[in-house]
Motif scaffolding. Structure first.
Motif, short mmCIF file in Angstrom:
data_model
loop_
_atom_site.label_atom_id
_atom_site.label_comp_id
_atom_site.label_asym_id
_atom_site.label_seq_id
_atom_site.Cartn_x
_atom_site.Cartn_y
_atom_site.Cartn_z
N PHE A 190 37.62 30.88 -25.87
CA PHE A 190 37.02 30.38 -24.71
C PHE A 190 36.72 30.08 -25.42
N SER A 191 35.15 30.74 -25.88
CA SER A 191 34.01 29.92 -26.67
C SER A 191 33.44 28.65 -27.21
N ILE A 192 35.22 28.74 -28.10
CA ILE A 192 35.09 26.97 -28.82
C ILE A 192 36.17 25.86 -28.11
N TYR A 193 35.95 26.19 -26.99
CA TYR A 193 36.77 25.27 -25.88
C TYR A 193 35.37 24.85 -24.36
N THR A 194 36.10 23.49 -24.65
CA THR A 194 35.21 22.53 -23.63
C THR A 194 36.50 22.50 -22.57
N VAL A 195 35.67 22.93 -20.87
CA VAL A 195 36.73 23.11 -19.92
C VAL A 195 35.79 22.74 -19.35
N SER A 196 36.52 21.90 -18.02
CA SER A 196 36.34 21.28 -17.30
C SER A 196 36.94 21.39 -16.10
N TRP A 197 36.52 20.80 -14.59
CA TRP A 197 37.11 21.14 -13.51
C TRP A 197 37.77 20.03 -12.98
N TYR A 198 38.62 19.80 -12.02
CA TYR A 198 39.42 18.95 -12.14
C TYR A 198 40.23 19.14 -10.28
N ARG A 199 40.34 18.48 -9.77
CA ARG A 199 40.69 18.21 -8.40
C ARG A 199 41.75 16.93 -7.96
N GLN A 200 42.68 17.88 -7.01
CA GLN A 200 43.97 17.24 -6.02
C GLN A 200 43.87 17.21 -5.14
N ALA A 201 43.61 15.85 -4.05
CA ALA A 201 44.09 15.99 -2.72
C ALA A 201 44.75 15.87 -2.29
N ASP A 256 35.81 16.66 -0.56
CA ASP A 256 35.51 17.05 -1.11
C ASP A 256 36.97 18.59 -1.14
N THR A 257 37.47 17.97 -0.40
CA THR A 257 39.17 18.66 0.50
C THR A 257 40.01 18.59 -0.68
N ALA A 258 40.50 19.99 -1.47
CA ALA A 258 41.16 19.64 -2.42
C ALA A 258 42.08 20.73 -3.36
N VAL A 259 42.61 21.11 -4.09
CA VAL A 259 42.90 21.64 -5.07
C VAL A 259 42.48 21.48 -6.35
N TYR A 260 41.13 22.54 -6.38
CA TYR A 260 40.54 22.57 -8.06
C TYR A 260 41.06 23.75 -9.05
N TYR A 261 41.58 23.05 -10.05
CA TYR A 261 42.10 23.51 -11.37
C TYR A 261 41.27 23.46 -12.61
N CYS A 262 41.13 24.46 -12.78
CA CYS A 262 40.29 24.57 -14.87
C CYS A 262 40.85 24.13 -15.71
N LYS A 263 40.87 23.55 -16.75
CA LYS A 263 41.61 23.29 -18.15
C LYS A 263 40.53 23.26 -19.65
N ALA A 264 41.38 24.00 -19.75
CA ALA A 264 39.97 24.17 -21.31
C ALA A 264 41.08 23.42 -22.40
N GLY A 265 40.06 22.61 -23.11
CA GLY A 265 40.57 22.36 -23.69
C GLY A 265 39.98 21.67 -25.46
N ARG A 266 40.85 21.19 -26.00
CA ARG A 266 40.32 21.27 -27.69
C ARG A 266 41.33 20.35 -28.79
N ILE A 267 40.97 19.35 -29.18
CA ILE A 267 41.67 18.59 -29.88
C ILE A 267 43.06 18.65 -29.15
N LEU A 268 44.22 19.19 -29.70
CA LEU A 268 45.50 18.64 -29.40
C LEU A 268 45.91 19.91 -28.40
N THR A 269 44.93 20.86 -27.59
CA THR A 269 45.68 21.91 -26.92
C THR A 269 44.93 21.94 -25.36
N ALA A 270 45.40 21.77 -24.74
CA ALA A 270 44.66 22.47 -23.32
C ALA A 270 45.77 23.63 -23.05
N TYR A 271 44.86 24.23 -21.88
CA TYR A 271 45.61 25.07 -20.82
C TYR A 271 45.22 24.93 -19.46
N TRP A 272 45.37 25.45 -18.62
CA TRP A 272 44.83 24.70 -17.14
C TRP A 272 45.33 26.11 -16.39
#
Length: 116
Positions: free
Chosen positions: A29-40, A90-106
Motif C-alpha cells: 500500500f505504501s508505494i501507491y498513490t491513493v485517490s477518492w472518487y465519487r459517483q452520483a 455531496d451525495t454519491a457512492v464514494y470509492y477509493c483507488k490505489a494506483g501506480r504506473i499501469l496498476t489500479a485497484y478499486w
C-alpha cells in the motif's frame, strides 16, 4: 488477494460531517498513490481527492476544497477522507483507488447521503 474496503458512509443532514476509511490488503500500500472518487446517480465517476504515497502531495477537486481532508496512515494501510460541511450535492457512492504506473485497484464503494 488484493482488497480495498471502504467504510464510514451514512446518511447525514446538510452541514454534517463524516469520515470515510479505506483499508488495503494484499499489496504494498505504501508505494501507491491513493485517490477518492465519487459517483452520483446518473453521473460519471469523478475525482475528489488524491494523496501521494508519502502524503507529501495532496490535491482536491474544487468542489470540496476547504471542506474535505484526505490523509493516510501507511502503518495501518489506511486512507481517510474527512468530510465536513456536507451538502446535498455531496451525495454519491464514494470509492477509493490505489494506483501506480499501469496498476489500479478499486474498492467496492460506500454510500454517502446528505439529506434533511
Amino acid at each position: 488477494q488484493v482488497q480495498l474496503v471502504e467504510s464510514g458512509g451514512d446518511t447525514v443532514q446538510p452541514g454534517g460531517s463524516l469520515r470515510l476509511s479505506c483499508v488495503a490488503s494484499g499489496f504494498t500500500f505504501s508505494i501507491y498513490t491513493v485517490s477518492w472518487y465519487r459517483q452520483a446517480p446518473g453521473k460519471e465517476r469523478v475525482l475528489v481527492a488524491t494523496i501521494a504515497r508519502d502524503g507529501g502531495s495532496i490535491n482536491y477537486a474544487d468542489s470540496v476544497k476547504g471542506r474535505f481532508t484526505i490523509s493516510r496512515d501507511n502503518a495501518k494501510n489506511t486512507v481517510y477522507l474527512q468530510m465536513n460541511s456536507l451538502k446535498p450535492e455531496d451525495t454519491a457512492v464514494y470509492y477509493c483507488k490505489a494506483g501506480r504506473i499501469l496498476t489500479a485497484y478499486w474498492g467496492q464503494g460506500t454510500q454517502v447521503t446528505v439529506s434533511t
